[in-house]
Design an enzyme around this catalytic site. Structure first.
Site, PDB file in Angstrom:
ATOM      1  N   ASP A 108       0.978  -1.229  -0.158  1.00  0.00           N
ATOM      2  CA  ASP A 108       0.012   0.015   0.042  1.00  0.00           C
ATOM      3  C   ASP A 108       0.800   1.143  -0.335  1.00  0.00           C
ATOM      4  OD1 ASP A 108      -2.154  -1.702   0.198  1.00  0.00           O
ATOM      5  OD2 ASP A 108      -2.393  -1.517   2.272  1.00  0.00           O
TER       6      ASP A 108
HETATM    7  N1  URA Z   1      -1.136  -5.860   4.093  1.00  0.00           N
HETATM    8  C1  URA Z   1      -1.471  -4.582   3.983  1.00  0.00           C
HETATM    9  O1  URA Z   1      -2.655  -4.418   4.691  1.00  0.00           O
HETATM   10  N2  URA Z   1      -1.060  -3.733   3.421  1.00  0.00           N
HETATM   11  C2  URA Z   1       0.132  -4.003   2.587  1.00  0.00           C
HETATM   12  O2  URA Z   1       0.681  -2.950   2.094  1.00  0.00           O
HETATM   13  C3  URA Z   1       0.676  -5.362   2.648  1.00  0.00           C
HETATM   14  C4  URA Z   1      -0.205  -6.404   3.301  1.00  0.00           C
END
Ligand code: URA
Length: 246
Positions: A118
């Protein structure tokens, strides 16, 4: 003067044209590369390349006396900073690709991330232009363990450890249970969680389902690869066979 030509080269089948080879490695457009060839900046086996359409093996080519840049493919381990997306779409904001040298950003096939983190997640991100590697490492069949460290807004309830490791935990909004995930408590508000799958926002949603908001999330390990002391925003280049055992 001796000029290298395909006729003088016994191993020219199944190898790319010189202009295509260098354009794909990000040296410039085919037109630009042709200009370099005309200017005598490109040699094949020590002799100036005269014909941009001639085929040549990357191992025999030199540009201004230098061998081509990672001709067999790129595999990078980056410490992704929060605030950068893994998308190639400029509309989504500054991306991890903007941290790479321009030549690598021009490569074809393009350098892409192995899965995504993310925008607000930091940590270990693999990048490569080897698409079979991306498919292999992101395939659910491979179950590569990935370790995330999360800072929470409140303490995780005591039962969460068994719930996550039991393989029966269904996240809010999902129907199928998550694969067993290992939870390690690092401090009152800090946990490490090991996942072998990669569902959308999985760490945040698993912890969210237990009433905790993730304030910071970092991936610290991908298979046998660790982030170590690599500074935020920096990357190292790995040998392309370093993930063969995964
Ligand atoms: N899980 C999440 O919530 N975000 C990420 O970026 C990776 C795994």
């Amino acid at each position: 003067m001796l000029i290298w030509s395909p006729e003088s080269d016994p191993i020219r089948s199944a190898v790319p044209r010189i202009d295509q080879l260098l354009a794909n490695l990000g040296y410039g457009s085919r037109r630009e590369v042709r200009g370099w060839i005309e200017a005598g900046r490109v040699t094949v086996r020590g002799l100036p390349a005269a014909d941009p359409a001639a085929k040549a093996d990357a191992a025999d080519v030199r540009i201004d006396g230098e061998p081509p840049d990672h001709p067999g493919g790129l595999l990078l381990l980056m410490n992704k900073p929060a605030g950068r997306v893994c998308s190639h779409d400029p509309a989504e904001g500054p991306s991890v690709y903007g941290l790479l040298p321009e030549r690598w950003r021009r490569r074809n096939p393009p350098v892409t991330s192995v899965g995504r983190l993310d925008k607000d997640t930091s940590g270990l991100l693999l990048l490569t232009d080897l698409s079979p590697l991306v498919h292999r490492l992101t395939s659910p069949r491979h179950k590569v363990p990935k370790v995330y460290r999360a800072l929470l807004d409140r303490e995780l309830p005591p039962g969460a450890d068994d719930l996550f490791s039991g393989g029966a935990y269904v996240m809010p909004g999902e129907e199928s249970p998550c694969a067993p995930a290992l939870l390690k408590r690092i401090g009152a508000l800090e946990v490490e969680i090991t996942l072998t799958e990669g569902r959308y926002h999985q760490v945040k949603r698993m912890l969210g389902g237990q009433g905790c908001m993730v304030l910071e999330l970092t991936r610290i390990r991908f298979g046998a690869l660790e982030l170590g002391t690599l500074a935020s925003g920096r990357w190292i280049s790995l040998p392309i066979n370093s993930l063969d055992d995964l």
